[in-house]
Design a protein around this motif. Structure first.
Motif, PDB file in Angstrom:
ATOM      1  N   ASN A  29       0.841  -1.208   0.000  1.00 20.36           N
ATOM      2  CA  ASN A  29       0.000   0.000   0.000  1.00 20.36           C
ATOM      3  C   ASN A  29       0.876   1.259   0.000  1.00 20.36           C
ATOM      4  OD1 ASN A  29      -2.322  -1.594   0.147  1.00 20.36           O
ATOM      5  ND2 ASN A  29      -3.312  -0.260   1.638  1.00 20.36           N
ATOM      6  N   ARG A  58      -6.075  -3.291   9.416  1.00 20.00           N
ATOM      7  CA  ARG A  58      -6.756  -2.065   9.823  1.00 20.00           C
ATOM      8  C   ARG A  58      -6.342  -1.700  11.249  1.00 20.00           C
ATOM      9  NH1 ARG A  58     -12.459  -2.849  10.066  1.00 20.00           N
ATOM     10  NH2 ARG A  58     -11.866  -4.897  10.802  1.00 20.00           N
ATOM     11  N   LYS A 122      -9.472 -17.519   8.596  1.00 23.18           N
ATOM     12  CA  LYS A 122      -9.149 -16.407   7.695  1.00 23.18           C
ATOM     13  C   LYS A 122      -8.088 -16.810   6.671  1.00 23.18           C
ATOM     14  CE  LYS A 122      -8.073 -11.465   8.031  1.00 23.18           C
ATOM     15  NZ  LYS A 122      -8.269 -10.287   8.897  1.00 23.18           N
ATOM     16  N   GLY A 145      -4.208  -9.157   0.979  1.00 21.34           N
ATOM     17  CA  GLY A 145      -3.278 -10.212   1.373  1.00 21.34           C
ATOM     18  C   GLY A 145      -3.990 -11.548   1.256  1.00 21.34           C
ATOM     19  N   THR A 166      -6.612 -19.428  11.191  1.00 26.45           N
ATOM     20  CA  THR A 166      -5.930 -19.077   9.943  1.00 26.45           C
ATOM     21  C   THR A 166      -5.792 -20.293   9.039  1.00 26.45           C
ATOM     22  OG1 THR A 166      -4.647 -17.460  11.187  1.00 26.45           O
ATOM     23  CG2 THR A 166      -3.800 -18.038   9.021  1.00 26.45           C
TER      24      THR A 166
HETATM   25  C1  BT5 Z   1      -6.942  -7.088   7.318  1.00 25.09           C
HETATM   26  O1  BT5 Z   1      -6.910  -6.305   8.437  1.00 25.09           O
HETATM   27  O2  BT5 Z   1      -7.391  -8.197   7.243  1.00 25.09           O
HETATM   28  C2  BT5 Z   1      -6.333  -6.426   6.074  1.00 25.09           C
HETATM   29  C3  BT5 Z   1      -5.076  -7.106   5.626  1.00 25.09           C
HETATM   30  C4  BT5 Z   1      -4.541  -6.479   4.367  1.00 25.09           C
HETATM   31  C5  BT5 Z   1      -3.172  -6.989   4.027  1.00 25.09           C
HETATM   32  C6  BT5 Z   1      -2.712  -6.474   2.688  1.00 25.09           C
HETATM   33  S1  BT5 Z   1      -1.273  -7.262   2.114  1.00 25.09           S
HETATM   34  C7  BT5 Z   1      -1.113  -6.113   0.858  1.00 25.09           C
HETATM   35  C8  BT5 Z   1      -1.438  -4.759   1.465  1.00 25.09           C
HETATM   36  N1  BT5 Z   1      -0.271  -4.173   2.105  1.00 25.09           N
HETATM   37  C9  BT5 Z   1      -0.431  -4.059   3.432  1.00 25.09           C
HETATM   38  O3  BT5 Z   1       0.423  -3.569   4.229  1.00 25.09           O
HETATM   39  N2  BT5 Z   1      -1.645  -4.506   3.793  1.00 25.09           N
HETATM   40  C10 BT5 Z   1      -2.399  -4.967   2.633  1.00 25.09           C
HETATM   41  P1  BT5 Z   1      -7.659  -6.624   9.802  1.00 25.09           P
HETATM   42  O4  BT5 Z   1      -9.114  -6.887   9.552  1.00 25.09           O
HETATM   43  O5  BT5 Z   1      -7.295  -5.514  10.702  1.00 25.09           O
HETATM   44  O6  BT5 Z   1      -7.022  -7.992  10.278  1.00 25.09           O
HETATM   45  C11 BT5 Z   1      -5.736  -8.040  10.835  1.00 25.09           C
HETATM   46  C12 BT5 Z   1      -5.716  -9.284  11.726  1.00 25.09           C
HETATM   47  O7  BT5 Z   1      -5.680 -10.466  10.891  1.00 25.09           O
HETATM   48  C13 BT5 Z   1      -4.484  -9.377  12.604  1.00 25.09           C
HETATM   49  O8  BT5 Z   1      -4.661  -8.671  13.811  1.00 25.09           O
HETATM   50  C14 BT5 Z   1      -4.383 -10.889  12.834  1.00 25.09           C
HETATM   51  O9  BT5 Z   1      -5.290 -11.301  13.837  1.00 25.09           O
HETATM   52  C15 BT5 Z   1      -4.878 -11.482  11.518  1.00 25.09           C
HETATM   53  N3  BT5 Z   1      -3.762 -11.796  10.595  1.00 25.09           N
HETATM   54  C16 BT5 Z   1      -2.561 -11.189  10.443  1.00 25.09           C
HETATM   55  N4  BT5 Z   1      -1.839 -11.739   9.457  1.00 25.09           N
HETATM   56  C17 BT5 Z   1      -2.606 -12.739   8.966  1.00 25.09           C
HETATM   57  C18 BT5 Z   1      -2.429 -13.687   7.917  1.00 25.09           C
HETATM   58  N5  BT5 Z   1      -1.348 -13.709   7.148  1.00 25.09           N
HETATM   59  N6  BT5 Z   1      -3.432 -14.576   7.706  1.00 25.09           N
HETATM   60  C19 BT5 Z   1      -4.567 -14.566   8.449  1.00 25.09           C
HETATM   61  N7  BT5 Z   1      -4.788 -13.700   9.441  1.00 25.09           N
HETATM   62  C20 BT5 Z   1      -3.830 -12.790   9.706  1.00 25.09           C
END
Ligand code: BT5
Length: 261
Positions: A29, A58, A122, A145, A166
């Motif tokens: 981003n 987020r 997820k 992602g 996950t």
């Molecule tokens: C999201 O936030 O789900 C949005 C993720 C967006 C990632 C993409 S990658 C390309 C672009 N560049 C970035 O820097 N970001 C975007 P949220 O709803 O806030 O969920 C975050 C939560 O998901 C974390 O607190 C963890 O609990 C969980 N999480 C973190 N990494 C994960 C993974 N690889 N797979 C599944 N869950 C994950």
């Protein structure tokens, strides 16, 4: 990942017209925002990276972004929408993701507002960020992602607190996924839904999302900055806001939060 290997599978009209592929970045981003500032700001520009050192979700949350196994992609959109309507592009990305997973035979569920789950775990998340000038949307950066080849042992070892919640596409399919092909298929799907948006507007995207989400008329609980609001989803408006009818009979408008299961 290699640009040409992604391009080989592209059929998109607008999205991915400009495509930048990196080995490692902080966050795709942020890289896209830097490219926009430098003038690489064509509608549909896409940035992909093999790994991210500070991938984010987020509200300051982290997105775990190990190298060589997943997809981290950001796409630039320059639609004529108000800032309130920007969450419709989170919906657009969710619809595209559900469509691509479905082509792999995987039935993905949308968890409002921005998660994609399979069997309650997820697999993907969407982060929508916007640039405004004079109160109007100048651009939207949609970060996506997707856990593609994330192995079970990585999840167990590195994601302790969320390991039960996950999954990845390779775990579900029992085989490695071609990341370049998946990346191109996602770009193609984003392009199709973006075409729908340009032809038919925000309401059409919201309607397609509602159909795939499937929670209108059902009860959900939403955590809004620590306050849990439960109610039956009465409707979702053209800006993506939810209207929940609580047990007390009040109608609560919910702009953002997290669904609680
Ligand atoms: C999201 O936030 O789900 C949005 C993720 C967006 C990632 C993409 S990658 C390309 C672009 N560049 C970035 O820097 N970001 C975007 P949220 O709803 O806030 O969920 C975050 C939560 O998901 C974390 O607190 C963890 O609990 C969980 N999480 C973190 N990494 C994960 C993974 N690889 N797979 C599944 N869950 C994950």
């Amino acid at each position: 990942m290699e640009v040409l290997r992604i391009r080989n599978h592209l059929q998109a009209e607008k999205v991915g017209g400009q495509l930048f592929v990196f080995n490692e970045v902080g966050s795709t981003n942020d890289v896209l925002r830097e490219l926009i500032a430098e003038g690489s700001d064509a509608d549909g520009t896409v940035v992909v990276s093999d790994s991210q050192t500070v991938g984010r979700g987020r509200l300051g949350r982290k997105w775990l972004s190990p190298g060589g196994m997943n997809l981290y992609l950001s796409a630039l959109f320059r639609p004529q929408v108000s800032p309130q309507e920007s969450s419709v592009f989170t919906f657009l990305a969710s619809c595209a993701l559900v469509e691509v997973f479905s082509a792999y035979g995987v039935d993905a569920e949308i968890k409002w507002p921005n998660d994609i789950l399979v069997g309650g775990k997820k697999i993907s998340g969407v982060l929508t960020e916007l640039g405004t000038s004079d109160g109007a949307v100048n651009y939207l950066v949609i970060g996506i992602g997707v856990n593609l080849n994330l192995p079970e042992e990585f999840i167990r070892r590195e994601m302790e607190d969320i390991s039960e919640k996950t999954t990845s596409l390779s775990i579900l399919l029992g085989e490695e996924v071609n990341r370049e092909k998946f990346c191109a298929e996602l770009i193609n799907a984003l392009d199709r839904f973006y075409g729908e948006f340009r032809r038919r507007g925000t309401q059409a995207i919201v309607d397609m999302w509602i159909e795939r989400w499937g929670f209108v008329g059902r009860e959900i609980s939403v955590d809004v900055s620590g306050e849990v609001i439960s109610g039956v989803v009465e409707r979702v408006d053209a800006t993506g806001f939810l209207y929940l009818r609580t047990d007390e009979g009040d109608l609560r408008k919910v702009i953002t939060g997290d669904t609680v299961f």
